[in-house]
Design a protein around this motif. Sequence first.
Motif, short mmCIF file in Angstrom:
data_model
loop_
_atom_site.label_atom_id
_atom_site.label_comp_id
_atom_site.label_asym_id
_atom_site.label_seq_id
_atom_site.Cartn_x
_atom_site.Cartn_y
_atom_site.Cartn_z
N ALA A 40 0.87 -1.27 -0.25
CA ALA A 40 -0.21 -0.21 0.04
C ALA A 40 0.81 1.55 -0.47
O ALA A 40 2.52 1.50 0.28
CB ALA A 40 -0.75 -0.05 1.03
N GLN A 91 -2.38 5.02 2.30
CA GLN A 91 -2.09 4.10 2.87
C GLN A 91 -3.40 3.71 1.65
O GLN A 91 -3.84 2.70 1.54
CB GLN A 91 -2.83 3.85 3.74
N SER A 109 -5.01 1.55 -1.38
CA SER A 109 -4.33 -0.31 -2.09
C SER A 109 -4.26 -0.27 -3.53
O SER A 109 -3.79 -1.43 -4.19
CB SER A 109 -5.70 -1.52 -1.29
#
Length: 113
Positions: free
Chosen positions: A6, A11, A13
């Motif tokens: 990630a 963060q 994905s």
Amino acid sequence: MSTLPACPQCQSSYTYEDGAQLICPECGHEWSLSPTAPAAEEARVIRDAVGNVLQDGDTVTVVKDLKIKGSSLVVKVGTKVKNIRLADGDHDIDCKIDGIGAMGLKSEFVKKV
């Protein structure tokens, strides 16, 4: 399912690979997949005109007359510079020279005392 990590910034994905770089399409952050890349930059060694390794706090002397841009002042050969600080960028050394003031020097024009 993707095996890519990630994004370290947001963060997300949805990261994708572009050559040796990983890119986050949401925040635009780019980073390298190899963990050894930052270590190579930290191991940067700055050497003087003779080849001695320089460190913060060293005392050096100037080995060539250096004209100061935008001024009529000249740093003469043999000028002693105390307590240098190593810096990143075009000029490797940040220092203060008596009678001139704060300035940046290239390591190729100094010699460690």
